[in-house]
Design a protein around this motif. Structure first.
Motif, mmCIF file in Angstrom:
data_model
loop_
_atom_site.group_PDB
_atom_site.id
_atom_site.type_symbol
_atom_site.label_atom_id
_atom_site.label_comp_id
_atom_site.label_asym_id
_atom_site.label_seq_id
_atom_site.Cartn_x
_atom_site.Cartn_y
_atom_site.Cartn_z
ATOM 1 N N SER A 70 -60.196 -32.515 -2.599
ATOM 2 C CA SER A 70 -59.836 -34.030 -2.347
ATOM 3 C C SER A 70 -61.210 -34.430 -1.688
ATOM 4 C CB SER A 70 -58.864 -34.521 -1.652
ATOM 5 O OG SER A 70 -58.739 -33.704 -0.477
ATOM 6 N N ARG A 111 -59.447 -28.515 -7.471
ATOM 7 C CA ARG A 111 -59.020 -29.916 -7.291
ATOM 8 C C ARG A 111 -59.394 -30.451 -5.821
ATOM 9 N NH1 ARG A 111 -56.312 -31.938 -11.495
ATOM 10 N NH2 ARG A 111 -55.229 -30.308 -12.751
ATOM 11 N N SER A 165 -60.944 -35.826 -10.702
ATOM 12 C CA SER A 165 -59.606 -35.233 -10.296
ATOM 13 C C SER A 165 -59.858 -33.625 -10.395
ATOM 14 C CB SER A 165 -58.643 -35.720 -11.072
ATOM 15 O OG SER A 165 -58.715 -35.278 -12.625
ATOM 16 N N ASP A 204 -55.602 -26.206 -8.099
ATOM 17 C CA ASP A 204 -56.685 -25.752 -7.264
ATOM 18 C C ASP A 204 -56.794 -24.274 -7.496
ATOM 19 O OD1 ASP A 204 -59.091 -26.349 -5.607
ATOM 20 O OD2 ASP A 204 -57.858 -25.693 -4.061
ATOM 21 N N GLU A 251 -67.617 -31.791 3.507
ATOM 22 C CA GLU A 251 -67.446 -32.138 2.063
ATOM 23 C C GLU A 251 -68.768 -32.376 1.528
ATOM 24 O OE1 GLU A 251 -64.524 -35.382 1.898
ATOM 25 O OE2 GLU A 251 -62.974 -34.209 2.610
#
Ligand code: BTN
Length: 260
Positions: free
Chosen positions: A78, A76, A134, A41, A192
């Motif tokens: 999540s 990256r 991913s 990341d 998010e």
């Protein structure tokens, strides 16, 4: 001092892994190759010159060496895979804020992520995501020291130098945008989605309350841009009164009276 040292000097966070090359096919392709090799990341790839720079909607992106920042950020997060493409708006916010600070001039966003000043484009953003969710690669090309553009772009593109009359350092420009991005990325990860950043984004949005023409594969239509929803889709009130959510992957949006 070389480019990597200069950029690291101006980066406010140690979280970044920085790669720099004099020449590369496309920094997006480079970052994607690194992603497949397991790069972490917050990896950033920069090139002085791209031999196969890519724009949105399959277009070619060209910029002479020394005039622009061409960089791609590998992330990256999540988050749900379908939320990854929202990060393209987050980079647009970082670029608008960062370039506004460098120039001391108000810089806006033409939805979804063209960064504009005085109705002309200062930078473009191309986001690509892994099919398994991913990684996401956000590529950004910033017009920094161009003093002219090809005839067909002259009415639509500008550079920091054309707006301020000053030559600007490429590593500093990159670092200022990456510093802004680090903060907005953190804010994005809290929800998010765009819910926490929506109000700030809408303040930067040059299309807001403006008449737009939406080029949808199902047919073009006119309406008024109202803002964005929590997913970053553009809310457009059609001339028949219905409100539609326009997803950036499928359409382009133009002002009725010009580029923005
Ligand atoms: C657009 O069409 O507006 C998006 C242009 C994106 C260009 C940048 S330059 C760095 C990165 N590498 C690429 O090949 N494209 C993006």
């Amino acid at each position: 001092m070389d480019f990597t040292e200069e950029i690291k000097q101006d980066l406010e966070s140690d979280d970044w892994t920085v790669y720099h090359a004099a020449e590369m096919d496309s920094t997006n392709e480079w970052a994607k190759r690194l992603a497949e090799e397991g790069a972490p990341d917050l990896t950033v790839c920069l090139a002085d010159e791209q031999t196969a720079g890519k724009g949105r909607l399959g277009r070619v992106w060209k910029s002479p060496a020394g005039t622009s920042v061409s960089m791609s950020v590998l992330l990256r997060p999540s988050v749900r895979p379908e939320h990854l493409s929202m990060l393209t708006l987050v980079m647009g916010m970082a670029a608008a804020d960062g370039l506004g600070k460098i120039m001391g001039l108000p810089v806006g966003i033409k939805w979804p992520n063209d960064v504009v000043i005085h109705g002309k484009k200062l930078c473009g953003i191309l986001t690509e995501t892994a099919s398994d969710g991913s990684w996401v690669v956000i590529g950004i090309g910033i017009n920094v020291n161009m003093t002219d553009f090809p005839e067909e772009l002259r009415s639509k593109a500008s550079s920091i130098r054309l707006e301020t009359g000053r030559e600007e350092s490429l590593p500093r420009t990159a670092a200022v945008v990456l510093n802004e991005f680090r903060d907005y990325y953190r804010a994005f990860l809290e929800t998010e989605d765009m819910s926490g950043l929506r109000a700030t984004y809408e303040r930067m949005l040059v299309n807001i309350h403006e008449k737009v023409r939406v080029f949808d594969p199902g047919g073009a239509f006119n309406g008024t841009a109202l803002g964005i929803d929590d997913a970053g889709d553009l809310l457009v009130r059609r001339d028949d009164g219905t409100v539609v959510h326009v997803y950036s992957g499928e359409v382009s949006v133009r002002g009725i009276y010009g580029y923005t």
